[in-house]
Motif scaffolding. Structure first.
Motif, PDB file in Angstrom:
ATOM      1  N   VAL A 134      41.334  54.818  58.454  1.00 16.18           N
ATOM      2  CA  VAL A 134      41.994  54.006  57.752  1.00 16.18           C
ATOM      3  C   VAL A 134      41.795  54.195  56.300  1.00 16.18           C
ATOM      4  CG1 VAL A 134      42.652  51.600  57.543  1.00 16.18           C
ATOM      5  CG2 VAL A 134      41.798  52.325  59.701  1.00 16.18           C
ATOM      6  N   THR A 135      42.766  54.077  55.393  1.00 16.83           N
ATOM      7  CA  THR A 135      42.663  54.063  54.053  1.00 16.83           C
ATOM      8  C   THR A 135      43.182  52.688  53.852  1.00 16.83           C
ATOM      9  OG1 THR A 135      42.547  56.302  53.631  1.00 16.83           O
ATOM     10  CG2 THR A 135      43.238  55.057  51.677  1.00 16.83           C
ATOM     11  N   TYR A 136      42.503  51.801  52.782  1.00 20.56           N
ATOM     12  CA  TYR A 136      42.893  50.771  52.266  1.00 20.56           C
ATOM     13  C   TYR A 136      42.916  50.593  50.971  1.00 20.56           C
ATOM     14  CZ  TYR A 136      42.357  45.566  51.187  1.00 20.56           C
ATOM     15  OH  TYR A 136      42.289  44.184  50.685  1.00 20.56           O
ATOM     16  N   THR A 137      44.149  50.478  50.286  1.00 16.02           N
ATOM     17  CA  THR A 137      43.863  50.349  48.753  1.00 16.02           C
ATOM     18  C   THR A 137      44.537  48.605  48.624  1.00 16.02           C
ATOM     19  OG1 THR A 137      46.353  51.149  48.801  1.00 16.02           O
ATOM     20  CG2 THR A 137      44.258  52.621  48.598  1.00 16.02           C
ATOM     21  N   ASN A 138      44.140  48.363  47.411  1.00 15.90           N
ATOM     22  CA  ASN A 138      44.557  47.007  46.976  1.00 15.90           C
ATOM     23  C   ASN A 138      44.405  46.996  45.444  1.00 15.90           C
ATOM     24  OD1 ASN A 138      45.869  44.396  46.921  1.00 15.90           O
ATOM     25  ND2 ASN A 138      44.269  43.592  48.308  1.00 15.90           N
ATOM     26  N   LYS A 139      45.533  46.729  44.681  1.00  9.76           N
ATOM     27  CA  LYS A 139      45.554  46.061  43.156  1.00  9.76           C
ATOM     28  C   LYS A 139      45.602  44.838  43.329  1.00  9.76           C
ATOM     29  CE  LYS A 139      47.734  50.197  41.666  1.00  9.76           C
ATOM     30  NZ  LYS A 139      49.083  50.956  41.059  1.00  9.76           N
ATOM     31  N   ILE A 140      44.391  43.921  42.472  1.00  6.49           N
ATOM     32  CA  ILE A 140      44.148  42.913  42.243  1.00  6.49           C
ATOM     33  C   ILE A 140      44.251  42.221  40.937  1.00  6.49           C
ATOM     34  CG2 ILE A 140      42.719  40.829  42.901  1.00  6.49           C
ATOM     35  CD1 ILE A 140      41.580  42.378  45.326  1.00  6.49           C
ATOM     36  N   ARG A 141      45.106  41.501  40.427  1.00 10.69           N
ATOM     37  CA  ARG A 141      45.117  40.733  39.381  1.00 10.69           C
ATOM     38  C   ARG A 141      45.024  39.256  39.226  1.00 10.69           C
ATOM     39  NH1 ARG A 141      44.112  45.288  38.993  1.00 10.69           N
ATOM     40  NH2 ARG A 141      45.218  46.989  37.931  1.00 10.69           N
ATOM     41  N   LEU A 142      44.067  38.870  38.409  1.00 10.78           N
ATOM     42  CA  LEU A 142      44.126  37.426  38.123  1.00 10.78           C
ATOM     43  C   LEU A 142      44.652  36.930  36.819  1.00 10.78           C
ATOM     44  CD1 LEU A 142      40.286  36.731  38.898  1.00 10.78           C
ATOM     45  CD2 LEU A 142      42.333  36.580  40.470  1.00 10.78           C
ATOM     46  N   SER A 143      45.844  35.977  36.955  1.00  2.00           N
ATOM     47  CA  SER A 143      46.122  35.718  35.568  1.00  2.00           C
ATOM     48  C   SER A 143      46.327  34.034  35.566  1.00  2.00           C
ATOM     49  CB  SER A 143      47.766  36.290  35.495  1.00  2.00           C
ATOM     50  OG  SER A 143      48.380  35.705  36.640  1.00  2.00           O
ATOM     51  N   GLN A 144      46.380  33.822  34.439  1.00  2.00           N
ATOM     52  CA  GLN A 144      46.496  32.275  33.961  1.00  2.00           C
ATOM     53  C   GLN A 144      47.864  32.103  33.592  1.00  2.00           C
ATOM     54  OE1 GLN A 144      43.412  30.892  31.367  1.00  2.00           O
ATOM     55  NE2 GLN A 144      44.231  28.977  31.041  1.00  2.00           N
ATOM     56  N   GLN A 145      48.388  30.898  34.103  1.00  2.00           N
ATOM     57  CA  GLN A 145      49.932  30.622  33.718  1.00  2.00           C
ATOM     58  C   GLN A 145      50.103  28.954  33.720  1.00  2.00           C
ATOM     59  OE1 GLN A 145      52.356  32.498  36.702  1.00  2.00           O
ATOM     60  NE2 GLN A 145      51.515  34.591  36.514  1.00  2.00           N
ATOM     61  N   PHE A 146      51.121  28.810  32.743  1.00  2.00           N
ATOM     62  CA  PHE A 146      51.428  27.379  32.937  1.00  2.00           C
ATOM     63  C   PHE A 146      50.585  26.325  32.260  1.00  2.00           C
ATOM     64  CE2 PHE A 146      53.657  29.223  36.713  1.00  2.00           C
ATOM     65  CZ  PHE A 146      54.926  29.662  36.180  1.00  2.00           C
TER      66      PHE A 146
END
Length: 405
Positions: A134-146
């Protein structure tokens, strides 16, 4: 003998993802070996059918609004800031203070390669084993809105250094700091390759006539994959589980071209001991490292009912469509410290509906007519979870190549 049914052996190799080919009652002839290779991709697991059945992006579902009540609950200094702002004028400026929404955007993808080997032990019994990579990839981004912080900066900026520091808070940075303080791994991109849970499958034909057949299938899942990681919020955490699945598959020829294949299965995971963070209350969404303890886990049993309809265009090409429903009981946890183990069971019961489509090419009959070089089956399957509760959507595309000798 039609070999197309042996796709069901390969279908069991990634049971953790429920990536499953259309069921069949065909087995290997005695003494025949069949190596096969599965290549698949699972997308859509960043979407989840929540408690009311609504499909939501996990980034929206898991977003946290840092308004004044939330800040006051999680941070004592923030509570002091809110009280101080309320003393300015008569507009309760502190109660209106809002750092905005912390949004977690993810783009997970699971790809797998599973070599499978099956052998016909007798005319009515076939054994198979597969090892998924199994190959697991993930792109994770934290952002502040509103956020309405800019208004407060204009009104109160420069009055006090501590106030300025509070007004310049970066939720993404502070979240990573808070996770580190609690002993969690930093939220970041993933790129991991590992061996999943090895599967052993036994298929036994109970009876067969010209138009009907019934097969019993036992599947054993070995806990060879990665263990549960309580410190990684982005881990898949669906491997390292032992389970036994009992299935019955019935086939009935409706005509020379159409075959109906209803089936039922019941999966029983075995109890295991894992390290988990046990929350102290329903509001304790990120338990501290001190809350970790070894607990006894019993994953809920899963019952599945499904059916498929297969149409044979010719000796070489067929197409099948299927639909299944499955329901899983809630997980249960126990331990020796008297902690709130009941909270670990929240939202672990699930139900789902899955639709499948499969196109198959077989050269088996052409090989016996000496018009094909090798006996083989190639199948392309697409499946999708189209409805559910407490379950991730799983759009699966899989190519399966099966050989015989």
């Amino acid at each position: 003998m039609k070999f197309v049914g042996l796709l069901v052996l390969a279908s069991c190799i990634l049971g953790s993802f429920r990536a499953q080919a259309l069921q069949s009652t065909a087995l290997l002839p005695e003494g025949i070996n069949s190596p096969s290779f599965r290549f698949g991709s699972i997308q859509g697991i960043d979407e989840r059918y929540i408690e009311n059945g609504t499909l939501m992006k996990l980034g929206d579902y898991k977003s946290v609004v840092f308004d004044a009540p939330t800040l006051a609950k999680f941070n004592q200094d923030a509570k002091k800031l809110i009280n101080a702002l309320n003393r300015f004028g008569s507009h309760n400026l502190g109660d209106e203070f809002n750092l905005g929404v912390l949004k977690v955007d993810t783009l997970p993808n699971v790809k797998y390669f599973a070599p499978v080997f099956a052998r016909g032990i007798t005319a009515n019994w076939t054994l198979g084993m597969g090892v998924p990579v199994v190959t697991y990839t993930n792109k994770i981004r934290l952002s502040q809105q509103f956020s309405n912080v800019e208004f407060y900066r204009r009104q109160f900026g420069g009055l006090d250094p501590e106030l300025d520091q509070a007004l310049n808070t970066d939720l993404a940075v502070e979240t990573q700091k808070a996770l580190k303080d609690k002993g969690y791994e930093e939220l970041g991109d993933k790129n991991q390759t590992f061996i999943g849970d090895v599967q052993i499958v036994s298929m036994h034909r109970l009876f067969e006539t010209a138009d009907n057949a019934l097969v019993y299938q036992a599947q054993f899942s070995l806990p060879t994959g990665p263990k549960y990681n309580p410190d990684d919020l982005a881990a898949l955490n669906v491997f390292g589980r032992a389970a036994v699945t009992n299935s019955v598959v019935y086939s009935h020829k409706l005509s020379t071209s159409f075959t109906a294949v209803p089936y039922a299965s019941y999966m029983i995971p075995l109890q295991d001991d894992i390290s988990m963070r046990v929350p102290t209350s329903a509001d304790d969404t990120l338990p501290d490292a001190e809350s970790k303890e070894t607990v006894h886990r019993k994953i809920g049993n899963t019952a599945t009912l499904g059916s498929s309809l297969i149409y044979d265009f010719s000796d070489s090409f067929s197409v099948g469509a299927g639909y299944e429903a499955y329901q899983k009981a809630k997980d249960t946890f126990t331990g020796g410290k008297g902690s709130r183990y009941d909270l670990l069971s929240a939202n672990t019961a699930l139900s789902a509906r899955k639709a499948k489509l499969e196109i198959t090419y077989s050269s088996v009959k052409s090989y016996f007519r000496k018009t094909a070089l090798l006996p083989m089956i190639m199948a392309l399957e697409i499946s999708d979870v189209v409805a559910g509760v407490n379950v991730e959507r799983q759009l699966t595309q899989e190519l399966n190549l099966m050989l015989f000798f």
